[in-house]
Motif scaffolding. Sequence first.
Motif, mmCIF file in Angstrom:
data_model
loop_
_atom_site.group_PDB
_atom_site.id
_atom_site.type_symbol
_atom_site.label_atom_id
_atom_site.label_comp_id
_atom_site.label_asym_id
_atom_site.label_seq_id
_atom_site.Cartn_x
_atom_site.Cartn_y
_atom_site.Cartn_z
ATOM 1 N N ALA A 44 0.835 -1.198 0.000
ATOM 2 C CA ALA A 44 0.000 0.000 0.000
ATOM 3 C C ALA A 44 0.872 1.251 0.000
ATOM 4 N N HIS A 45 2.090 1.113 0.535
ATOM 5 C CA HIS A 45 2.968 2.279 0.586
ATOM 6 C C HIS A 45 3.988 2.240 -0.534
ATOM 7 N N ASP A 46 3.872 1.251 -1.326
ATOM 8 C CA ASP A 46 4.829 0.976 -2.376
ATOM 9 C C ASP A 46 5.034 2.242 -3.221
ATOM 10 N N THR A 47 6.270 2.712 -3.287
ATOM 11 C CA THR A 47 6.480 3.958 -4.023
ATOM 12 C C THR A 47 6.910 3.698 -5.457
ATOM 13 N N ARG A 48 6.560 2.538 -5.966
ATOM 14 C CA ARG A 48 6.895 2.317 -7.372
ATOM 15 C C ARG A 48 6.108 3.244 -8.275
ATOM 16 N N GLY A 49 5.205 3.970 -7.704
ATOM 17 C CA GLY A 49 4.529 4.984 -8.496
ATOM 18 C C GLY A 49 3.088 4.653 -8.741
ATOM 19 N N GLY A 50 2.355 5.681 -9.110
ATOM 20 C CA GLY A 50 0.959 5.450 -9.426
ATOM 21 C C GLY A 50 0.102 5.534 -8.180
ATOM 22 N N ILE A 51 -1.106 5.218 -8.399
ATOM 23 C CA ILE A 51 -2.159 5.416 -7.424
ATOM 24 C C ILE A 51 -2.037 4.354 -6.336
ATOM 25 N N SER A 52 -2.450 4.656 -5.133
ATOM 26 C CA SER A 52 -2.326 3.655 -4.070
ATOM 27 C C SER A 52 -3.465 2.653 -4.168
ATOM 28 N N ASN A 53 -3.239 1.461 -3.577
ATOM 29 C CA ASN A 53 -4.233 0.403 -3.684
ATOM 30 C C ASN A 53 -5.608 0.797 -3.161
ATOM 31 N N PRO A 54 -5.693 1.359 -1.935
ATOM 32 C CA PRO A 54 -7.033 1.692 -1.439
ATOM 33 C C PRO A 54 -7.743 2.726 -2.313
ATOM 34 N N ILE A 55 -7.005 3.671 -2.869
ATOM 35 C CA ILE A 55 -7.674 4.691 -3.689
ATOM 36 C C ILE A 55 -8.123 4.081 -5.014
ATOM 37 N N LEU A 56 -7.282 3.226 -5.598
ATOM 38 C CA LEU A 56 -7.718 2.528 -6.811
ATOM 39 C C LEU A 56 -8.964 1.707 -6.519
ATOM 40 N N GLY A 57 -8.941 1.031 -5.373
ATOM 41 C CA GLY A 57 -10.104 0.243 -4.978
ATOM 42 C C GLY A 57 -11.357 1.106 -4.867
ATOM 43 N N MET A 58 -11.226 2.287 -4.260
ATOM 44 C CA MET A 58 -12.386 3.173 -4.116
ATOM 45 C C MET A 58 -12.871 3.635 -5.483
ATOM 46 N N LEU A 59 -11.954 3.967 -6.387
ATOM 47 C CA LEU A 59 -12.360 4.400 -7.729
ATOM 48 C C LEU A 59 -13.146 3.297 -8.432
ATOM 49 N N LEU A 60 -12.654 2.069 -8.326
ATOM 50 C CA LEU A 60 -13.362 0.967 -8.963
ATOM 51 C C LEU A 60 -14.730 0.776 -8.318
ATOM 52 N N PHE A 61 -14.774 0.929 -7.002
ATOM 53 C CA PHE A 61 -16.051 0.809 -6.317
ATOM 54 C C PHE A 61 -17.016 1.870 -6.823
ATOM 55 N N ILE A 62 -16.508 3.101 -6.996
ATOM 56 C CA ILE A 62 -17.361 4.169 -7.519
ATOM 57 C C ILE A 62 -17.853 3.818 -8.919
ATOM 58 N N CYS A 63 -16.982 3.205 -9.738
ATOM 59 C CA CYS A 63 -17.443 2.758 -11.066
ATOM 60 C C CYS A 63 -18.630 1.815 -10.922
ATOM 61 N N SER A 64 -18.530 0.890 -9.981
ATOM 62 C CA SER A 64 -19.634 -0.056 -9.835
ATOM 63 C C SER A 64 -20.895 0.675 -9.388
ATOM 64 N N GLU A 65 -20.749 1.669 -8.547
ATOM 65 C CA GLU A 65 -21.913 2.421 -8.096
ATOM 66 C C GLU A 65 -22.521 3.239 -9.222
#
Lengths: 541, 375, 221
Positions: C27-48
């Motif tokens: 979750a803290h991985d600084t390899r770049g890009g969006i963090s896991n929980p935020i990606l998860g929330m975005l996908l959840f919003i897509c489903s909503e």
Amino acid sequence: MATTALTPAASAYRSGLYEWLTTTDHKKIGILYVVNSFIFFFLGGILALGIRTELALPGVQFVDGEVYNQLFTMHGTTMIFLFIIPMLVGFGNYVVPLQIGAPDMAFPRINALSFWMLPLAGILLFLGFITGGAASAGWTSYAPLSEDRTLASVGPGQDLWIMGLTLIGTSSILGGINFLVTIFKMRAPGMTMFRMPILVWTVLVTSILQVMATPVLTSALIMLFIDRNYGGHFFDPSNGGIAILWQNIFWFYSHPAVYIMVLPAMGMISEILPVFSRKPLFGYKAFVFATAGIGALGFSVWAHHMFTTGLVFLPFFSLMTFLIAVPTGVKMFNWVFTLWRGKLTFSTPLLFALGFLSMFLLGGINGAFSAAVPVDFALQDTYWVVAHLHYVLFGGSVFGVFAGVYYWFPKMTGRMLNESLGKLQFVMVFIGFNLTFFPMHQLGLAGMPRRIADYASNVGWNDLNLAASIGGFVIAASMIPFLWNVFISLRNGKIAGDDPWQANTLEWATSSPPPPYNFDHLPEIRSERPLFDLRHGRTGH
Amino acid sequence: MSSSPGTRPSSGSILVGIVAVAVVGAAATWVVLNGSQILQSFFPPEPKTAQGHAIKDLYDIVFAIAAIIFFLVEGLIIWSVIRYRRKPGDDELPPQTHGHNLAEVIWTVIPTIIVFFLFFVSWRTLNTVEAHSPKPDLLVKAVAAQFQWSFEYLPADAPPDAKPLFTVNLPVGADGGLTLPAGKTTHLYLSSPDVIHAFYVPQFLFKRDVIPGVVNQFDLTLDASDAGQTFRGQCAELCGIGHRVMMFEVHALAPDAFDAWYQGKLTEAAATPTPVPSGAANGPKLDLVAQNVKFDKTDLSAPANTAFTIHFDNRDPGTAHDVDILDASGAKVFDGKDFPGPAAQDYGVGALPAGTYKFECSIHPALMFGTLTVQ
Amino acid sequence: MTTPSQVLTTGDPGHAVSEHSPIAAFAHDTRGGISNPILGMLLFICSEVMFFSGLFAAYFNVRATTTPWPPVVANDPVLTEHFNLHAEPFYALGLTIILVLSSFTCQFAVWAIRRGDRTGLIRNISVTLVLGIVFLLGQAYDYSTIGFGLADGTFGTTFYTLTGFHGAHVFGGVIMLSVILYRSLAGQFSDRHHDAVEAASLYWHFVDVVWIALFSTLYIL
């Protein structure tokens, strides 16, 4: 049960009942999914035997009317929502993190939650049988029939059905989100998207479908619940509602759902065919694009389930339905040419994969008939459709599942399944399956509609129905060698070792079963076959 | 220790293989012996309408293409299985072919062409099947209710909700069914007061859903050679507990015979209906209610050798019921006339000797029956 | 050859590496890009979004096949008048303004914590929360005075289903914001470590956008 076999590499683990109930480890959760799904497979199978027993001979012998309608409604619902979809999710759960070199899924606790919703939902669904009648409007639950409390669902079954499915849908959506974040964000270094195993790609596309399509079903279920219980009028034509609105919203999900039900199985056999042919999958990139194409096109064809309503724009949906045959055909050729000029070893996983190829080919072809709209006017709602759906879902997905079971059981348990029993099961289920479902082509053409508890004895359907019923019992019998095999192999099966199949992907680069966080170290990842590369040096590439 | 995939087949495997070959061989033999009948079973029945002929021709084209593709691909699979077995002990890798661009392009382009062809061919057939004749010879509305069909014959150019000239309430039998003129075009409306049904006649290769709130319509042009034949039809969309009993028949009559029948029906509709024997003064009165395609009682009793009355209350709107009484041998000893609800009538039943009889609704005998004890 | 443990030693220096499970470390991985929980929330919003699409599809279907719309109820001019939401959109407009304002304050909260301003975070989340609750109370009051119910034809059914499920989602957002407020007060967020705030604010914006679509569809179009 399976507990003792899983501890060899993880001695610091408590593996008792408490561990199984509270685990957030994707491997254990995967096994929970698989076991739970098999339980519902057998329950759904018993319901099917009830159907086939009644239909074996003309005349109503055992169940009629309301009860028969409950049987086929619950058979379809159980097989789709409690067996095949979660079974494939279960395999994905176990295998995907291993194949991408990750220690677990992105959200392990949500993973556990997603699983535990399923037995609860199953209980809700089956509770209908003992509270006055399970749902009986078909797994498709068309309105206004599903709102008809007098001549359809008499008990609370239909409402329990709605609640159960809403729970399963939630589990599905959360699972899809979990897979997507895991696959996008947690691949080991060196594993670019185009070096992922095909199974991971198919789970990726499946997860997109789950996240985007399932909520639409949820909305339909909620609208139906409101109509049934709060005086709503969505689907009630006598008050301004639209009867066919249910079908449109329902099929918007349920068509992508059939790809959810088959793509991971296609992924599984795409892992198995290369290993047992000893060559790579033919046309990896084309396969990826074909999978994505199927996922996308799958959203545009839903009304081909509604051709006979007279209320949908036929040419568009017919064209889209025909077009989806093209990427499917591409995959078929990719698989066949993986075998071509290979060196085939006929272990049980390969046998089931070959069964998948032949049966899915038939199922895809008989589906094309229905894409031709006027032909669909003759075939829709007859046993032809029953033949089609079982050829793709049983001959396809279930054969794929068994291929996966025989292939990954050694990784999950550390022991091999017995080959002779496996081959026996294959022969029995192959014969039983074709005996059951091939005659349904003829029955449909001859005019036998679906969902009828009985048929006239003088229209020539008797022999075919009897054959189908016998086949159903042969399928049931084929499960006996399978269960016996699992039982004896868990106790006494040959020790598998890390890589019993000389396979290509990362899950075989760790112990069987893997340790808690999967890998002590990872091989270098430079292609979609990292383990093959390791075994043969880059020269084997 | 990892074992390579593939070892010598065990004796168990050999045995299984022999069994498999035996079964397949037996099946193949049976297939060869019953050849033409089996081939016929892959095709729909001989169609009886012009639209049906168009559909059958399309089916033939699709079938031919499907068969070619199936044998081609299945052939490749079977060939691979036979030709490319790994010989025991052979550990050398086969050529590691990753793909072949030309082949992949070909097997994408050619199927695309084939599906476009199939699409255009089926679109053309669709236009034929869906065409509405500007001046049909007959206008009928088929009403699908839970759980029976009735047929309303409408005046020419009438809208679907027009008052029918006459209605046929029985879906099957010599006095019932959908009677149509052979060699002519009938325009059918479909209507349902309750749930979705489907009008399906296998020998027309055709079905169309009956959707409440919507009137579907289509043409049926029976072949002239159909005259004198009866075709079975059945509801093909799950509609509840009685779905499987929703049969109907289509009777095709030669044009003259049809005109005679039609005139007879008009006359019958115009005549004052004969009063049902009220029998109110006759003996004891039994009450029987029909609701939701069920009788409210399954047991009735009446005194022996005395005329009695059944006060029959049909509470199913738009659905016809009746009460018939059959003796132990199945012979009908009382035949009540059917009528649609909501309505009530008194049936006067003549004296019956003591015994056990069955009573049933002749239109829904599978759902509505009971025992009449006379003593 | 890189190993997972080498990859996973990146992380917030404020936490000892040994405290992380390998998964949490991702979750803290600084390899770049969006963090896991935020990606998860975005996908959840897509489903909503897809969920509300189903409801909107039903609404538009019903509306397109019913003339006139709003429906005219024979023998009930009072009900017919109540259906005429176009005549009196001002109350709903007020609710809209409240919700849009709350989206602004929510975003201020995110900007605050990105700067490390914990006080700003707490203040703005509190205001957002209050505005959200006011919206819900206002919606409840609207229901009580609007003059028709869920069973009043397809108009009532679609209106209450759409606005009701939106309200349920607002309620979910209120719960989420309450948790964020509690955690903010407990000092659990920093400029480097506040994924939950970002995720909750994304959800809150989504809820606001859905309301704007609802308001426009039901009251304006």
